[in-house]
Every structure is written in structure tokens, then in C-alpha cells.
Write an enzyme that holds these catalytic residues in place. Sequence first.
Site, PDB file in Angstrom:
ATOM      1  N   HIS A   1    -154.946  24.675 100.064  1.00 19.97           N
ATOM      2  CA  HIS A   1    -154.248  25.757 100.757  1.00 19.97           C
ATOM      3  C   HIS A   1    -154.719  27.082 100.147  1.00 19.97           C
ATOM      4  O   HIS A   1    -153.951  27.782  99.483  1.00 19.97           O
ATOM      5  CB  HIS A   1    -152.736  25.578 100.606  1.00 19.97           C
ATOM      6  CG  HIS A   1    -151.930  26.425 101.538  1.00 19.97           C
ATOM      7  ND1 HIS A   1    -151.180  25.900 102.564  1.00 19.97           N
ATOM      8  CD2 HIS A   1    -151.755  27.763 101.608  1.00 19.97           C
ATOM      9  CE1 HIS A   1    -150.564  26.876 103.214  1.00 19.97           C
ATOM     10  NE2 HIS A   1    -150.904  28.015 102.650  1.00 19.97           N
TER      11      HIS A   1
ATOM     12  N   ASN B   1    -156.161  23.884 104.757  1.00 18.60           N
ATOM     13  CA  ASN B   1    -155.237  24.699 105.539  1.00 18.60           C
ATOM     14  C   ASN B   1    -155.966  25.880 106.175  1.00 18.60           C
ATOM     15  O   ASN B   1    -156.732  26.577 105.511  1.00 18.60           O
ATOM     16  CB  ASN B   1    -154.118  25.227 104.635  1.00 18.60           C
ATOM     17  CG  ASN B   1    -153.094  26.047 105.397  1.00 18.60           C
ATOM     18  OD1 ASN B   1    -152.337  25.517 106.203  1.00 18.60           O
ATOM     19  ND2 ASN B   1    -153.080  27.356 105.164  1.00 18.60           N
ATOM     20  N   GLU B   2    -155.718  26.086 107.469  1.00 13.20           N
ATOM     21  CA  GLU B   2    -156.287  27.222 108.205  1.00 13.20           C
ATOM     22  C   GLU B   2    -157.775  27.401 107.888  1.00 13.20           C
ATOM     23  O   GLU B   2    -158.216  28.439 107.392  1.00 13.20           O
ATOM     24  CB  GLU B   2    -155.502  28.503 107.918  1.00 13.20           C
ATOM     25  CG  GLU B   2    -154.088  28.446 108.463  1.00 13.20           C
ATOM     26  CD  GLU B   2    -153.337  29.767 108.379  1.00 13.20           C
ATOM     27  OE1 GLU B   2    -153.897  30.763 107.866  1.00 13.20           O
ATOM     28  OE2 GLU B   2    -152.177  29.807 108.836  1.00 13.20           O
TER      29      GLU B   2
ATOM     30  N   TYR C   1    -148.146  31.195 115.221  1.00 12.17           N
ATOM     31  CA  TYR C   1    -147.080  32.176 115.032  1.00 12.17           C
ATOM     32  C   TYR C   1    -146.901  33.104 116.233  1.00 12.17           C
ATOM     33  O   TYR C   1    -145.783  33.467 116.574  1.00 12.17           O
ATOM     34  CB  TYR C   1    -147.365  33.032 113.792  1.00 12.17           C
ATOM     35  CG  TYR C   1    -147.232  32.292 112.490  1.00 12.17           C
ATOM     36  CD1 TYR C   1    -146.071  32.374 111.742  1.00 12.17           C
ATOM     37  CD2 TYR C   1    -148.272  31.505 111.993  1.00 12.17           C
ATOM     38  CE1 TYR C   1    -145.934  31.708 110.542  1.00 12.17           C
ATOM     39  CE2 TYR C   1    -148.145  30.829 110.798  1.00 12.17           C
ATOM     40  CZ  TYR C   1    -146.978  30.934 110.068  1.00 12.17           C
ATOM     41  OH  TYR C   1    -146.849  30.255 108.880  1.00 12.17           O
TER      42      TYR C   1
ATOM     43  N   GLU D   1    -147.283  24.811 110.886  1.00 14.07           N
ATOM     44  CA  GLU D   1    -146.582  26.042 110.516  1.00 14.07           C
ATOM     45  C   GLU D   1    -146.190  26.766 111.793  1.00 14.07           C
ATOM     46  O   GLU D   1    -147.015  26.976 112.680  1.00 14.07           O
ATOM     47  CB  GLU D   1    -147.446  26.979 109.668  1.00 14.07           C
ATOM     48  CG  GLU D   1    -147.713  26.507 108.257  1.00 14.07           C
ATOM     49  CD  GLU D   1    -148.507  27.537 107.444  1.00 14.07           C
ATOM     50  OE1 GLU D   1    -148.438  28.746 107.776  1.00 14.07           O
ATOM     51  OE2 GLU D   1    -149.190  27.131 106.492  1.00 14.07           O
TER      52      GLU D   1
ATOM     53  N   TRP E   1    -141.982  26.910 109.263  1.00 21.02           N
ATOM     54  CA  TRP E   1    -142.444  27.625 108.068  1.00 21.02           C
ATOM     55  C   TRP E   1    -141.514  28.807 107.838  1.00 21.02           C
ATOM     56  O   TRP E   1    -141.308  29.608 108.733  1.00 21.02           O
ATOM     57  CB  TRP E   1    -143.880  28.131 108.265  1.00 21.02           C
ATOM     58  CG  TRP E   1    -144.419  28.829 107.049  1.00 21.02           C
ATOM     59  CD1 TRP E   1    -144.344  30.169 106.752  1.00 21.02           C
ATOM     60  CD2 TRP E   1    -145.108  28.222 105.947  1.00 21.02           C
ATOM     61  NE1 TRP E   1    -144.932  30.428 105.550  1.00 21.02           N
ATOM     62  CE2 TRP E   1    -145.407  29.249 105.023  1.00 21.02           C
ATOM     63  CE3 TRP E   1    -145.483  26.919 105.639  1.00 21.02           C
ATOM     64  CZ2 TRP E   1    -146.080  29.015 103.823  1.00 21.02           C
ATOM     65  CZ3 TRP E   1    -146.148  26.686 104.456  1.00 21.02           C
ATOM     66  CH2 TRP E   1    -146.445  27.724 103.564  1.00 21.02           C
TER      67      TRP E   1
ATOM     68  N   TYR F   1    -139.924  34.101 105.244  1.00 19.43           N
ATOM     69  CA  TYR F   1    -139.929  33.192 106.387  1.00 19.43           C
ATOM     70  C   TYR F   1    -138.939  32.042 106.207  1.00 19.43           C
ATOM     71  O   TYR F   1    -138.820  31.199 107.077  1.00 19.43           O
ATOM     72  CB  TYR F   1    -141.321  32.583 106.576  1.00 19.43           C
ATOM     73  CG  TYR F   1    -142.373  33.526 107.089  1.00 19.43           C
ATOM     74  CD1 TYR F   1    -142.747  33.521 108.427  1.00 19.43           C
ATOM     75  CD2 TYR F   1    -143.026  34.410 106.236  1.00 19.43           C
ATOM     76  CE1 TYR F   1    -143.731  34.369 108.902  1.00 19.43           C
ATOM     77  CE2 TYR F   1    -144.009  35.273 106.706  1.00 19.43           C
ATOM     78  CZ  TYR F   1    -144.357  35.247 108.035  1.00 19.43           C
ATOM     79  OH  TYR F   1    -145.332  36.093 108.503  1.00 19.43           O
TER      80      TYR F   1
END
Length: 449
Positions: free
Chosen positions: A119, A164-165, A292, A350, A393, A406
Site C-alpha cells: 500500500h 494498492n492503486e 470515490y 475503498e 473506507w 474518512y
Amino acid sequence: MVLSRLDFPSDFIFGSGTSASQVEGAALEDGKTSTAFEGFLTRMSGNDLSKGVEGYYKYKEDVQLMVQTGLDAYRFSISWSRLIPGGKGPVNPKGLQYYNNFIDELIKNGIQPHVTLLHFDIPDTLMTAYNGLKGQEFVEDFTAFADVCFKEFGDRVLYWTTVNEANNFASLTLDEGNFMPSTEPYIRGHNIILAHASAVKLYREKYKKTQNGFIGLNLYASWYFPETDDEQDSIAAQRAIDFTIGWIMQPLIYGEYPETLKKQVGERLPTFTKEESTFVKNSFDFIGVNCYVGTAVKDDPDSCNSKNKTIITDMSAKLSPKGELGGAYMKGLLEYFKRDYGNPPIYIQENGYWTPRELGVNDASRIEYHTASLASMHDAMKNGANVKGYFQWSFLDLLEVFKYSYGLYHVDLEDPTRERRPKASANWYAEFLKGCATSNGNAKVETPL
């Protein structure tokens, strides 16, 4: 639309998540070494990372909060620099003990662990040795790290996410969060894809038969739509999709980068050999999606002529993130995966909404956001999107890039005890997970992005 958990399949997974650097604290304790991502978080958040929110010491308390909330699963990451402080070489016994204890605590309490291997937090030792993702050595070292994790934790962990991402990780710097220049994002992205595929190959050949787990990759995925009805904006929106989602997904499906990238980036885009193309194709059991916002796209044909090239100038588009997620954005995104990539299993890993830290526990806007997100996701599922789970998230207020929170649970970073207090959203999520109905229209929220 009125929804409850009962409107989703019985095997659908609802959870929440955090990441090691943002939740653990104990940044240089018990053998752990530093990472560039943690320095970035400290600069951008203005908070002391060494203490963080003390997840390293409060994990048993946090697991009890998960039980009270009614989570099926919890997504977290393993700190490479805590488990293997040198980036390669000996395993840190205290780091190993911590993750074993944490995983055991989750399982004892009926919470399914979903583990992310990387991450953003590459050990500083590897950044110094070969500049992290830019070095081809990263593929070998990441695979060795993954091997340790599979060996030590795979008897209890069934769901693994390699990176991650992957697209954001490749394209953003860890100084001020700016976009990488020129060739750098494409080299980094190329190495991430190869490292991911290498870890998947290792798992399938060495561990799958005995552990019976699943492994995938995570992407940041906004839904890109034209800002106007102009045809050029529609074409630009597709370019934005290709440069963010297609950049990673097309190699995993087809073994090649999108034609858009080949045309726009030219010789700066690495190429896969025939062997690599075969190697990366179908190297996933599921795709993790961090979603998001929706993003409006306007054609910007002159930006590709910029001398200071980034992934944004290469895509020749202006991006305007929008906070409205209750309409077509998550639905559009999930139906895109269904239409263009053969409807792979998807986990929303997320999905969250920021509020100012000073707001405390009164976060009605977060409830509105998540209710709208669930409705949009449910619409996509009714149309056949293969969504398997949803992770809100974040579970706790964390150290974030921006000075916002968050979390379902409030953590005051000025309070030395790091007390956890449930927000209104924690109570809402718990009621939803009990089967109580929730309804919302087309929510509109603001975004700091």
C-alpha cells in the site's frame, strides 16, 4: 431507492479497511524501518506518524469494534518494512508475531482478513538501492516479500491483493503528490504489472493447491464522463479511461497496452515481450477497485505539446473530479468493467467520504454518501455487474494525505490515548449490516480531490 443488506446476495462481503502506514503507528519500533510514504503522510497531514492511531497496540480493541459494527471482513495491509526491515533478507520476528496475532484475533472473532501486500510503502532501503519501482530489481524483491507472506499467513488468509492503486502508485510522486514526469510513470507501471504477475504465478504454483485462496490487483477508478455534449469531450473521456484504468487492465486481459497509450506516449511507453505478454494475461482472480468520485473530462488538445510531460498532458484532457456518486458514477464504472473486460469479479475495496476532523462524530453527510454509493452499486449488480464485496473506507480516522477524516470511528490525534468513538456513520453501517433498510436519492457531496 430503499435498500438493506438483504437486497444483496447472501455470500456478498461487507467490510471496512485501513492501511498499515496510516493505522499502525509504532513507525520505528520493534525493528520496523522507514518508508517514503510515511514521510509523505507526515508532511501532508501535519501529524506525528510515530504514534499514528496506535493500531499496532490497540488491535484487539479495534477487532471488538469490528464485531460490534457487524463486519464480515477487514481489509488491511502488511508493512513490508515491519516484516522485512531491510526490504530483502531476514524476517523480523516481532513483525511476524504482530501480524500472526492480528490475523488470529480477526479469525477468532469471525472477521475474514483481506490482505494487501503493498500500500505505497516500499522500504526506504529499496528506494535508496534502486529507486523503488523504477528498478527492475523491484519485481524480484516484491515476489520474495510476497512469498514470505503467503508462507506465513496463507493458511488463514484467503484473499490477497498485490498492490494498492497500481495506477496511482505508478503516476504520483511522494513529495507533494504531483504527477511523475515523462517516462517515469510508465516504467513504474510496467514494473508493477510484472511484479504483480510474478507474485500471482508464485501463489498459483506454490500455494494455491493447499491454501485455496484468491489473488488480485487494485486500481483507483473514477468514472470519467464528458463535461459537455461535444464529441471531442466524449473522445477525451475515453482517453482518460484508457490512461487510468485501461493502462493496467488491458495488459491483464489482453497482454498489451491500450492503443490510445501507444499513440499518445510513443517510444516512452515500455513494451511487453511475447513471453511477458503471456505472463501478465489473466494474472488475477479478482480486481479490487477504489472508487470515490466521478470525473468530468474536457478535451485539451494543446497539453500534449507541453515540454513538461506527465500522464495528464499525455492524455490531452482536463479532469474535474465531481462528488456526486449517487447517480451513474459507480454504476457506469462497474458496467464498464462488465462490458470491456469480460465482467471480472470485482471488490469495491475503498469507497469513502471525507469530512473535516473537527466535525467529530456528527457525520450525516457520510451516511448520505455511502447510502448513495450502495444504491449505485446495487443498480450495476442488477444489470449483471459481477461485484462480490464492498469495503467502506476507512474503519478508523487515519493519517490521511489531506487533513480530513474518512473513518466510521473518530480518533482525536491530539488525544494521547487515541480513544475510538463511534460516529453516526458507524451506527448507520451497523444497522444496515443487521438488515435494516436505508434509502437515499441522488446524493451530492464535495470532494477535496
